[in-house]
Design an enzyme around this catalytic site. Structure first.
Site, PDB file in Angstrom:
ATOM      1  N   HIS A 164       0.760  -1.144  -0.007  1.00 10.23           N
ATOM      2  CA  HIS A 164       0.019  -0.078   0.035  1.00 10.23           C
ATOM      3  C   HIS A 164       0.887   1.216  -0.025  1.00 10.23           C
ATOM      4  CE1 HIS A 164      -3.658  -2.056   2.295  1.00 10.23           C
ATOM      5  NE2 HIS A 164      -3.843  -2.001   0.740  1.00 10.23           N
ATOM      6  N   CYS A 260      -2.045   2.928   8.966  1.00 12.29           N
ATOM      7  CA  CYS A 260      -3.101   1.982   8.388  1.00 12.29           C
ATOM      8  C   CYS A 260      -4.304   1.851   9.520  1.00 12.29           C
ATOM      9  CB  CYS A 260      -2.636   0.639   8.373  1.00 12.29           C
ATOM     10  SG  CYS A 260      -1.025   0.341   7.420  1.00 12.29           S
TER      11      CYS A 260
HETATM   12  N1  ARG Z   1      -3.332  -7.148   6.553  1.00 14.34           N
HETATM   13  C1  ARG Z   1      -3.948  -6.092   6.006  1.00 14.34           C
HETATM   14  C2  ARG Z   1      -3.828  -6.064   4.242  1.00 14.34           C
HETATM   15  O1  ARG Z   1      -3.085  -6.879   4.000  1.00 14.34           O
HETATM   16  C3  ARG Z   1      -2.913  -4.926   6.168  1.00 14.34           C
HETATM   17  C4  ARG Z   1      -3.420  -3.362   5.783  1.00 14.34           C
HETATM   18  C5  ARG Z   1      -2.521  -2.239   6.080  1.00 14.34           C
HETATM   19  N2  ARG Z   1      -3.124  -1.290   5.903  1.00 14.34           N
HETATM   20  C6  ARG Z   1      -2.401  -0.069   5.129  1.00 14.34           C
HETATM   21  N3  ARG Z   1      -3.113   0.879   4.905  1.00 14.34           N
HETATM   22  N4  ARG Z   1      -1.430  -0.271   4.726  1.00 14.34           N
HETATM   23  O2  ARG Z   1      -4.542  -5.756   3.710  1.00 14.34           O
END
Ligand code: ARG
Length: 266
Positions: A164, A260
């Site tokens: 992300h 996050c």
């Molecule tokens: N386990 C989640 C996923 O893989 C973590 C999300 C983290 N969120 C972020 N905005 N980076 O989607």
């Protein structure tokens, strides 16, 4: 006052593996996760003076804690995310309900476009940057640009650990940018360099990038940053920011940290 949407980690665990950080065998210590999350809330509310909106956790949706992926909120409009993985698609209805209950005008993208919210769209007042390839589709950005009337510079995410945009890119108040250059290809790095002057780019060292140094929350001159990132913390302090390190290693088991766990509502 800065306001954030959060979701308590009552049901947070590693139930599936959709990024390289997640290992079912590397389970969450729930009590520790709750403690770390509560400390993050305390820092946001008491040290930084932010307002916190808590949504109801849902059993069976372990990643609902990562509210940055709920969608994108601009004024009274909320564009709800469309997740790439079925494991997280089940969160969409809960986030949508929350936005509706709060009176937001709810917008959605075409069914065929993946977009994982503020996790993949970040920026400065006029120029936004969109991370794509791992989760969000590049094709979502022209539509978002049209809806919100902002220029969106697409940045390909080339390292699956930084899946992300908010794991490797953090715009700061006053136009500074904290980022991990190696998470972008040369085209992306050039696009960043073209928009952000060199003296405003703060490159995070690799060894702290993997400790989620870029997954920080910036509110004015205050930066809430994951613990164990002393070099990044120094970079920020030297630039006049006041840092608030918080230990969030239980959440890193799922591939997330401070940013996050929050969704900016204004
Ligand atoms: N386990 C989640 C996923 O893989 C973590 C999300 C983290 N969120 C972020 N905005 N980076 O989607």
């Amino acid at each position: 006052m800065s306001r954030f949407l959060v979701c308590p980690p009552d049901y947070f665990q590693i139930d599936y593996e959709i990024n390289p950080w997640m290992r079912r065998a590397n389970g969450v210590d729930s009590a520790r996760a709750v403690g770390q999350w509560q400390t993050l809330m305390k820092v946001l509310e008491e040290e930084v003076g932010a307002g916190i909106e808590r949504m109801q956790p849902v059993q069976g949706l372990p990643d609902l804690v990562f509210t940055a992926n709920a969608g994108l909120v601009v004024g009274r409009r909320a564009l709800v995310s469309r997740f790439r993985y079925p494991e997280r698609q089940r969160e969409e209805a809960h986030f949508e309900r929350w936005f509706r209950e709060q009176g937001y005008e709810v917008l959605t993208l075409d069914q065929s476009l993946y977009f994982e919210g503020a996790g993949d769209l970040l920026g400065f007042a006029d120029t936004w940057f969109g991370g794509y390839h791992q989760r969000s589709d590049i094709r979502a950005f022209p539509r978002l640009s049209e809806i919100f009337q902002r220029e969106i510079i697409p940045l390909e995410l080339i390292d699956s650990r930084f899946y992300h945009l908010d794991t490797c890119f953090c715009p700061l108040s006053g136009g500074d940018l904290l980022y991990l250059p190696s998470a972008f290809d040369s085209y992306g790095q050039a696009a960043i360099a073209q928009r952000i002057p060199e003296d405003r780019r703060l490159a995070v060292p690799e060894e702290e990038g993997v400790r989620f140094a870029c997954n920080a929350v910036c509110i004015g001159k205050q930066v809430v940053i994951p613990a164990d990132c002393p070099l990044t913390t120094k970079l920020l302090e030297d630039r006049g920011y006041h840092t608030h390190p918080v230990q969030l290693d239980e959440f890193m088991k799922s591939g997330g940290a401070a940013k996050c766990l929050t969704l900016a509502l204004n």
